[in-house]
Design a protein around this motif. Structure first.
Motif, PDB file in Angstrom:
ATOM      1  N   TYR A 123     -19.996  -7.431  31.829  1.00 26.49           N
ATOM      2  CA  TYR A 123     -20.820  -6.506  32.602  1.00 26.49           C
ATOM      3  C   TYR A 123     -21.627  -7.248  33.677  1.00 26.49           C
ATOM      4  CZ  TYR A 123     -24.342  -3.358  34.203  1.00 26.49           C
ATOM      5  OH  TYR A 123     -25.149  -2.627  35.034  1.00 26.49           O
ATOM      6  N   GLU A 124     -22.276  -8.349  33.299  1.00 31.90           N
ATOM      7  CA  GLU A 124     -23.119  -9.063  34.258  1.00 31.90           C
ATOM      8  C   GLU A 124     -22.330  -9.549  35.468  1.00 31.90           C
ATOM      9  OE1 GLU A 124     -26.367 -10.842  31.040  1.00 31.90           O
ATOM     10  OE2 GLU A 124     -25.071 -12.241  32.126  1.00 31.90           O
ATOM     11  N   GLU A 125     -21.106 -10.005  35.240  1.00 33.15           N
ATOM     12  CA  GLU A 125     -20.323 -10.604  36.327  1.00 33.15           C
ATOM     13  C   GLU A 125     -19.478  -9.601  37.098  1.00 33.15           C
ATOM     14  OE1 GLU A 125     -18.181 -14.021  34.915  1.00 33.15           O
ATOM     15  OE2 GLU A 125     -20.029 -15.071  34.401  1.00 33.15           O
ATOM     16  N   THR A 126     -19.125  -8.459  36.468  1.00 33.91           N
ATOM     17  CA  THR A 126     -18.183  -7.537  37.110  1.00 33.91           C
ATOM     18  C   THR A 126     -18.678  -6.094  37.173  1.00 33.91           C
ATOM     19  OG1 THR A 126     -17.019  -6.882  35.088  1.00 33.91           O
ATOM     20  CG2 THR A 126     -16.273  -8.911  36.182  1.00 33.91           C
ATOM     21  N   GLY A 127     -19.675  -5.733  36.377  1.00 36.40           N
ATOM     22  CA  GLY A 127     -20.108  -4.345  36.286  1.00 36.40           C
ATOM     23  C   GLY A 127     -19.239  -3.514  35.358  1.00 36.40           C
ATOM     24  N   ILE A 128     -18.198  -4.101  34.795  1.00 40.37           N
ATOM     25  CA  ILE A 128     -17.251  -3.367  33.950  1.00 40.37           C
ATOM     26  C   ILE A 128     -17.821  -3.153  32.551  1.00 40.37           C
ATOM     27  CG2 ILE A 128     -15.006  -3.507  32.794  1.00 40.37           C
ATOM     28  CD1 ILE A 128     -13.926  -4.934  35.267  1.00 40.37           C
ATOM     29  N   ARG A 129     -17.749  -1.905  32.086  1.00 48.10           N
ATOM     30  CA  ARG A 129     -18.123  -1.541  30.712  1.00 48.10           C
ATOM     31  C   ARG A 129     -17.007  -0.795  29.989  1.00 48.10           C
ATOM     32  NH1 ARG A 129     -23.688  -2.056  29.411  1.00 48.10           N
ATOM     33  NH2 ARG A 129     -25.079  -2.069  31.190  1.00 48.10           N
ATOM     34  N   SER A 130     -16.116  -0.155  30.750  1.00 48.51           N
ATOM     35  CA  SER A 130     -15.085   0.714  30.163  1.00 48.51           C
ATOM     36  C   SER A 130     -13.880  -0.109  29.715  1.00 48.51           C
ATOM     37  CB  SER A 130     -14.645   1.769  31.181  1.00 48.51           C
ATOM     38  OG  SER A 130     -15.735   2.525  31.611  1.00 48.51           O
ATOM     39  N   VAL A 131     -13.980  -0.713  28.530  1.00 51.37           N
ATOM     40  CA  VAL A 131     -12.903  -1.554  28.022  1.00 51.37           C
ATOM     41  C   VAL A 131     -12.639  -1.269  26.545  1.00 51.37           C
ATOM     42  CG1 VAL A 131     -13.214  -3.465  29.661  1.00 51.37           C
ATOM     43  CG2 VAL A 131     -14.529  -3.443  27.531  1.00 51.37           C
ATOM     44  N   THR A 132     -11.412  -1.591  26.140  1.00 49.82           N
ATOM     45  CA  THR A 132     -10.993  -1.520  24.745  1.00 49.82           C
ATOM     46  C   THR A 132     -10.477  -2.896  24.350  1.00 49.82           C
ATOM     47  OG1 THR A 132     -10.339   0.792  25.022  1.00 49.82           O
ATOM     48  CG2 THR A 132      -9.431  -0.381  23.123  1.00 49.82           C
ATOM     49  N   LEU A 133     -10.931  -3.406  23.218  1.00 47.56           N
ATOM     50  CA  LEU A 133     -10.510  -4.728  22.749  1.00 47.56           C
ATOM     51  C   LEU A 133      -9.019  -4.729  22.411  1.00 47.56           C
ATOM     52  CD1 LEU A 133     -11.362  -7.615  21.892  1.00 47.56           C
ATOM     53  CD2 LEU A 133     -11.775  -6.675  19.598  1.00 47.56           C
ATOM     54  N   LEU A 134      -8.310  -5.726  22.943  1.00 54.04           N
ATOM     55  CA  LEU A 134      -6.893  -5.924  22.640  1.00 54.04           C
ATOM     56  C   LEU A 134      -6.676  -7.100  21.700  1.00 54.04           C
ATOM     57  CD1 LEU A 134      -5.377  -5.550  26.231  1.00 54.04           C
ATOM     58  CD2 LEU A 134      -5.361  -3.843  24.398  1.00 54.04           C
TER      59      LEU A 134
END
Length: 163
Positions: free
Chosen positions: A64-75
């Motif tokens: 999140y800090e580096e990309t703003g991404i939160r919408s993820v599922t662990l693979l």
């Protein structure tokens, strides 16, 4: 050095997490490091682990800090530490190389479930990347700084079965 060194020597390495994010087309997120010139200035998100912090929590925080991404599922994740040594020029940088021989990393793979508009390289204030793109996993090695390539080969080898 990508093999896990003897456990007695792991204390010489800074604990870190790395993150590989796959999109719906099985391409991976890669960012060009902010203020770093040259062709080999791209990398996956990564960052330090705070004392007592859960490794996956650290990975999600850094992502999140580096990309703003939160919408993820662990693979998946690496089971063992992936280790690399800092080259002399990094060791000389007291901010990065202080007190450590290199980094030991646990890597996490995530599927990105959001839209590209979710990416915000200024989400945290201290910007890590100036640009980003989706690329094929097998082309990442050609864009990464040389001292990280062996560790990236290890991670790519472990995660390529996820696509």
């Amino acid at each position: 050095m990508t093999d896990t060194p003897h456990t007695d020597t792991l204390d010489a390495y800074r604990p870190n997490v790395g993150i590989v994010v796959f999109n719906r087309d099985n391409q991976v997120w890669i960012g060009k490091r902010f203020g770093v010139g040259g062709h080999f200035s791209w990398q996956f998100p990564q960052g330090g682990v705070d004392k007592g912090e859960d490794l996956e929590a650290a990975a999600l925080r850094e992502l999140y800090e580096e990309t703003g991404i939160r919408s993820v599922t662990l693979l998946g994740r690496t089971q063992d530490w992936v280790v690399y040594d800092f080259p002399p020029e990094v060791l000389a940088n007291k901010k990065i190389g202080r007190n450590f021989k290199g980094q030991k990393q646990i890597w996490f793979a995530y599927r990105f479930d959001g839209e590209d508009t979710e990416v915000d390289l200024e989400a945290h204030g201290e910007q890590e990347f100036e640009r980003w793109e989706w690329c094929d996993l097998e082309t990442v090695i050609d864009r990464v700084v040389s001292f990280k390539r062996d560790s990236y080969r290890t991670v790519i080898g472990q995660f390529q079965n996820l696509i």
